[in-house]
Every structure is written in structure tokens, then in C-alpha cells.
Scaffold this active site. Structure first.
Site, mmCIF file in Angstrom:
data_model
loop_
_atom_site.group_PDB
_atom_site.id
_atom_site.type_symbol
_atom_site.label_atom_id
_atom_site.label_comp_id
_atom_site.label_asym_id
_atom_site.label_seq_id
_atom_site.Cartn_x
_atom_site.Cartn_y
_atom_site.Cartn_z
ATOM 1 N N LYS A 1 0.875 -1.178 0.000
ATOM 2 C CA LYS A 1 0.000 0.000 0.000
ATOM 3 C C LYS A 1 0.911 1.226 0.000
ATOM 4 O O LYS A 1 1.717 1.420 0.912
ATOM 5 C CB LYS A 1 -0.929 0.006 1.214
ATOM 6 C CG LYS A 1 -1.986 1.114 1.131
ATOM 7 C CD LYS A 1 -1.526 2.435 1.683
ATOM 8 C CE LYS A 1 -2.485 3.577 1.428
ATOM 9 N NZ LYS A 1 -2.204 4.764 2.249
ATOM 10 N N GLY B 1 -0.230 8.447 -0.360
ATOM 11 C CA GLY B 1 0.056 9.713 -1.047
ATOM 12 C C GLY B 1 1.053 10.589 -0.311
ATOM 13 O O GLY B 1 1.852 11.302 -0.939
ATOM 14 N N GLY C 1 -3.936 11.187 -1.243
ATOM 15 C CA GLY C 1 -4.589 12.278 -0.515
ATOM 16 C C GLY C 1 -4.111 13.667 -0.939
ATOM 17 O O GLY C 1 -4.945 14.523 -1.281
ATOM 18 N N ASP D 1 -6.012 2.772 2.723
ATOM 19 C CA ASP D 1 -5.546 1.746 3.670
ATOM 20 C C ASP D 1 -6.589 0.630 3.764
ATOM 21 O O ASP D 1 -6.262 -0.556 3.765
ATOM 22 C CB ASP D 1 -5.348 2.346 5.071
ATOM 23 C CG ASP D 1 -4.234 3.366 5.098
ATOM 24 O OD1 ASP D 1 -3.215 3.141 4.416
ATOM 25 O OD2 ASP D 1 -4.386 4.393 5.788
ATOM 26 N N LYS E 1 -4.963 3.035 9.226
ATOM 27 C CA LYS E 1 -3.867 2.133 8.838
ATOM 28 C C LYS E 1 -3.790 0.923 9.790
ATOM 29 O O LYS E 1 -3.739 -0.215 9.323
ATOM 30 C CB LYS E 1 -2.556 2.932 8.886
ATOM 31 C CG LYS E 1 -1.661 2.711 7.673
ATOM 32 C CD LYS E 1 -0.449 3.616 7.694
ATOM 33 C CE LYS E 1 -0.744 5.037 7.303
ATOM 34 N NZ LYS E 1 -1.343 5.152 5.967
#
Ligand code: ADP
Ligand code: X2W
Length: 249
Positions: A4, A7, A39, A151, A209
Site C-alpha cells: 500500500k 500519497g 490524498g 488503507d 492504517k
């Protein structure tokens, strides 16, 4: 495994390309699926159009106008990242129903919670030697796009594939005393994570997260690590267990 890529860890084009090169190098050892956020890019594109951003519980309140911008911004980033990684195919949740979702909370607008992952599409790409690069837009019950926290989307993909996951972000892991990097926890159990959220030392963007990490473990992922994506070499160190915070059941 699932990477993952958040940004906030895409601070510059050079860094993004260095991380993409590391992801590409990992493929010599194992199959890799990338799930990305974006983001800051979304933020910039919304601001450019005079659309205000508001977060509630770590989730962006997403009006239909904002949804169009979120999708546009993430689609462009998706293609750039796929190109950076190479031998990759960029997909969003709308492609072959890759990510299906329901509306999370109507007061947040077009925000989704993933209900189904089309793991067969990912396996078909992996079987053809291609790396799936997945953007965090899902398809809702009405066929329109829903904005999913990246996430959460990545945790759902890890669970569906029963693969481990590394969350690359802009800190070295979960700090017991944020922002002191010396306080990084090498391991955190579920009880410690829940306690950290209650006590407030796990806050903001770290909450989705750690929750996504626990969710991935619950759904069958063999490991979940939160680590830095801010320098070259960090991803491989995290995979070797030499960096980041490993979340354990
Ligand atoms: N205990 C903690 N340890 C580390 N970071 C934390 C902690 N609590 C909150 N955070 C915040 O979480 C952020 C990472 O989440 P986020 O900004 O959503 O990143 P991303 O874009 O990678 O998903 C950190 O930059 C930090 O500000
Ligand atoms: C619902 C919601 O909040 N969606 C996120 C999706 C992007 C994301 O999660 O990006 P990062 O990984 O960079 O944080 C958003 O609109 O910002």
C-alpha cells in the site's frame, strides 16, 4: 504481497520513482500487488476547483462534485504509478468489479466500505506476469463510484488474496510517543493497537492504517507491517523484518 503506497510518501517525482523501482525489484522474489492512495493530489485538485475538503473520522466527506475530482486525480496517478512500476496494469475498482462497496455512512456522501474484491482479476494479471496497480475507487450498489480510504482498500485486497501487506507511509512505523522516531514500536499486538487508539497515541491517519492491518490479518493475511516509504531501501528492509512496525493478532 500487497504494497500500500500512501500519497503522503510520494513527496517528489524522484522518490516516487525510487519506490516504484524497489517495488519492481521485489518481483524477483514474490508476486506484488500495489494499492495506492493519493490524498495530497486529491487535495490539490479539489482546492484548484474551489471545492472545500472536510475529514470526519479520517474519511473525506465526498460530495458528488468532489467524487468526480477524486476519481480524476486518482486515475491519473494510477497511470503514472503503473508506468513507474513497469510491466504493470493500472486498475480502479470499477474495472471488472475489482472493488465493490456499500455506502459507509450517508452523512459522509460518496464514501464506500469494500464488500467484495474480485481476486480472480488480480490472479489473472499476476498469472500473466503483470503487476496490478489498484486505485482506491470502488463501484457502489448504484454502479457509481465510491471513494474508499486507500488503507482500507489495501487491507481488503490483502485479505482477499491471503497475502501479507506492507503499508508505506511518511513515518518509520507506529511511534509510542509521536513524533519521536526513537519510540517506534517494532511489534504491536491487537490489544496494544486498540489501547493506543483509546489512549490517543495512535491518531489521525494512523488509525485507518492500524485498523486495516488488523482487518487484513483477520481476513487471512499472514503479516501486516507499517513502514516508511520515504527513502530507497525502506521497503526491502520492512520485508526482511528490519524496519517498520509489525502488527500481530
Ligand atoms: N503513533 C503514531 N505514530 C506515527 N504516526 C502517527 C501516529 N499517530 C498519528 N500519526 C500520523 O499518521 C500519519 C500517517 O498517516 P497518513 O497521513 O494518512 O499517511 P498515508 O498518506 O501514507 O496514508 C503520520 O504522518 C502521522 O502524522
Ligand atoms: C474516503 C477517503 O478519505 N478517501 C481518501 C482516498 C485517498 C487516500 O486514502 O489516500 P492516502 O493513502 O494518501 O491517504 C481521500 O479522499 O483522501
Amino acid at each position: 504481497m500487497i504494497v500500500k503506497y500512501g500519497g503522503n510518501a510520494m513527496k517528489s517525482l524522484d522518490l516516487r520513482r525510487a519506490v516504484a523501482a524497489e517495488i519492481a525489484a521485489l518481483r524477483a522474489e514474490q508476486t506484488v500487488v500495489v494499492v495506492h492512495g493519493g490524498g495530497p493530489v486529491i487535495e490539490r485538485e479539489l482546492a484548484a476547483r474551489g471545492i472545500p475538503s472536510e475529514f470526519r473520522g479520517g474519511l473525506r466527506v465526498t460530495t458528488p462534485d468532489a467524487m468526480d475530482v477524486v476519481e480524476m486525480a486518482l486515475c491519473q496517478l494510477n497511470k503514472q504509478l503503473s508506468q513507474d512500476v513497469g510491466h504493470a496494469v493500472g486498475l480502479m475498482g470499477r474495472d471488472s468489479d475489482l472493488l465493490r462497496a456499500e455506502v459507509f455512512d450517508p452523512t459522509l456522501g460518496r464514501v464506500g466500505r469494500v464488500t467484495d474484491v474480485n481476486a480472480d482479476v488480480l490472479r489473472a494479471l499476476l498469472g500473466a506476469g503483470l503487476t496490478p496497480v489498484v486505485g482506491c475507487i470502488a463501484v457502489g450498489p448504484d454502479g457509481d463510484a465510491l471513494n474508499v480510504n486507500a488503507d482500507t482498500a489495501a487491507g481488503a485486497v490483502a485479505g482477499a488474496l491471503n497475502e501479507g501487506i506492507v503499508f508505506l507511509t511518511d513515518v518509520d512505523g507506529v511511534y509510542r510517543n509521536f513524533p519521536d522516531p526513537q519510540s517506534r514500536a517494532a511489534h504491536l499486538t491487537r490489544a496494544e493497537v486498540e489501547g493506543g487508539i483509546l489512549d490517543g497515541w495512535i491518531a489521525g491517519g494512523m488509525i485507518p492504517k492500524v485498523r486495516a492491518a488488523l482487518d487484513a490479518l483477520d481476513r487471512g493475511a499472514p503479516f501486516a507491517v507499517i513502514a516508511s516509504g520515504m527513502h530507497a531501501g525502506a521497503l526491502s528492509a520492512a520485508v526482511r523484518g528490519e524496519a517498520g512496525t509489525r502488527i500481530t493478532p
